[in-house]
Design a protein around this motif. Structure first.
Motif, PDB file in Angstrom:
ATOM      1  N   THR A   1     -89.509 -10.419  17.037  1.00  0.00           N
ATOM      2  CA  THR A   1     -89.181 -11.991  16.841  1.00  0.00           C
ATOM      3  C   THR A   1     -88.864 -12.030  15.500  1.00  0.00           C
ATOM      4  O   THR A   1     -89.607 -10.993  14.519  1.00  0.00           O
TER       5      THR A   1
ATOM      6  N   SER B   1     -84.632 -22.065  20.103  1.00  0.00           N
ATOM      7  CA  SER B   1     -84.950 -22.039  21.060  1.00  0.00           C
ATOM      8  C   SER B   1     -83.902 -21.383  21.821  1.00  0.00           C
ATOM      9  O   SER B   1     -84.238 -20.681  22.656  1.00  0.00           O
ATOM     10  N   ARG B   2     -83.281 -21.506  21.826  1.00  0.00           N
ATOM     11  CA  ARG B   2     -81.806 -20.825  21.500  1.00  0.00           C
ATOM     12  C   ARG B   2     -81.556 -18.916  21.897  1.00  0.00           C
ATOM     13  O   ARG B   2     -81.568 -18.508  23.242  1.00  0.00           O
TER      14      ARG B   2
ATOM     15  N   ALA C   1     -85.248 -17.351  21.931  1.00  0.00           N
ATOM     16  CA  ALA C   1     -86.276 -17.611  22.610  1.00  0.00           C
ATOM     17  C   ALA C   1     -85.958 -17.559  24.435  1.00  0.00           C
ATOM     18  O   ALA C   1     -85.985 -16.278  24.721  1.00  0.00           O
ATOM     19  N   LEU C   2     -84.790 -18.048  24.357  1.00  0.00           N
ATOM     20  CA  LEU C   2     -84.261 -18.116  25.504  1.00  0.00           C
ATOM     21  C   LEU C   2     -83.219 -16.612  25.865  1.00  0.00           C
ATOM     22  O   LEU C   2     -83.680 -16.194  27.363  1.00  0.00           O
TER      23      LEU C   2
ATOM     24  N   TRP D   1     -84.083 -13.971  24.228  1.00  0.00           N
ATOM     25  CA  TRP D   1     -85.270 -12.814  23.855  1.00  0.00           C
ATOM     26  C   TRP D   1     -85.607 -12.517  25.518  1.00  0.00           C
ATOM     27  O   TRP D   1     -86.158 -11.836  26.375  1.00  0.00           O
ATOM     28  N   SER D   2     -86.590 -13.876  26.366  1.00  0.00           N
ATOM     29  CA  SER D   2     -87.016 -14.153  27.909  1.00  0.00           C
ATOM     30  C   SER D   2     -86.073 -13.685  28.639  1.00  0.00           C
ATOM     31  O   SER D   2     -86.581 -12.740  29.237  1.00  0.00           O
ATOM     32  N   ALA D   3     -84.224 -13.592  29.006  1.00  0.00           N
ATOM     33  CA  ALA D   3     -83.253 -13.297  29.813  1.00  0.00           C
ATOM     34  C   ALA D   3     -83.988 -11.300  28.993  1.00  0.00           C
ATOM     35  O   ALA D   3     -83.739 -10.940  30.596  1.00  0.00           O
TER      36      ALA D   3
ATOM     37  N   VAL E   1     -85.979  -9.815  28.603  1.00  0.00           N
ATOM     38  CA  VAL E   1     -86.789  -8.901  28.436  1.00  0.00           C
ATOM     39  C   VAL E   1     -87.229  -9.019  30.645  1.00  0.00           C
ATOM     40  O   VAL E   1     -88.109  -7.979  31.354  1.00  0.00           O
ATOM     41  N   ALA E   2     -86.845 -10.125  30.874  1.00  0.00           N
ATOM     42  CA  ALA E   2     -87.085 -10.345  32.115  1.00  0.00           C
ATOM     43  C   ALA E   2     -85.953  -9.473  32.587  1.00  0.00           C
ATOM     44  O   ALA E   2     -85.828  -8.411  33.947  1.00  0.00           O
TER      45      ALA E   2
END
Length: 107
Positions: free
Chosen positions: A5, A90-91, A93-94, A96-98, A100-101
């Protein structure tokens, strides 16, 4: 703060000139522009190639670039119609999540 982060506390902005040390900035060494934002403040664009910007290379525990960016009386351009700090976070975080997935997928 975890190593994945990036959070910077935006210093006081006077006439769109910044002085700050931004730690653990992903891929700053390869960036041309940097978006800097903080709660309750307008987002700003900084040209990383400006003579007042120094990028010190660093890495996180897995060897990914996490650089320190030094801003010394660096001009910054406000993003007049840009998203606010919460929307930017928020963007990110989205994204980063994508990432990692996607990294967890096999085959």
């Amino acid at each position: 703060m975890d190593r994945g982060t990036f959070t910077a506390v935006l210093p006081a902005v006077l006439a769109a000139v910044l002085a700050a040390v931004l730690a653990a900035v992903p891929w700053a060494r390869d960036a041309t522009l940097l978006v800097v934002s903080g709660p309750g403040r307008e987002a700003l664009i900084v040209d990383v190639r400006h003579e007042s910007v120094t990028v010190r290379p660093g890495e996180n525990l897995v060897g990914e670039p996490r650089d320190t960016v030094l801003l010394h009386r660096t001009p910054a351009t406000p993003i007049a119609s840009g998203p606010g700090h919460a929307a930017i976070r928020s963007r990110l975080a989205l994204l980063w999540s994508a990432a990692v997935a996607g990294a967890g997928r096999t085959g």
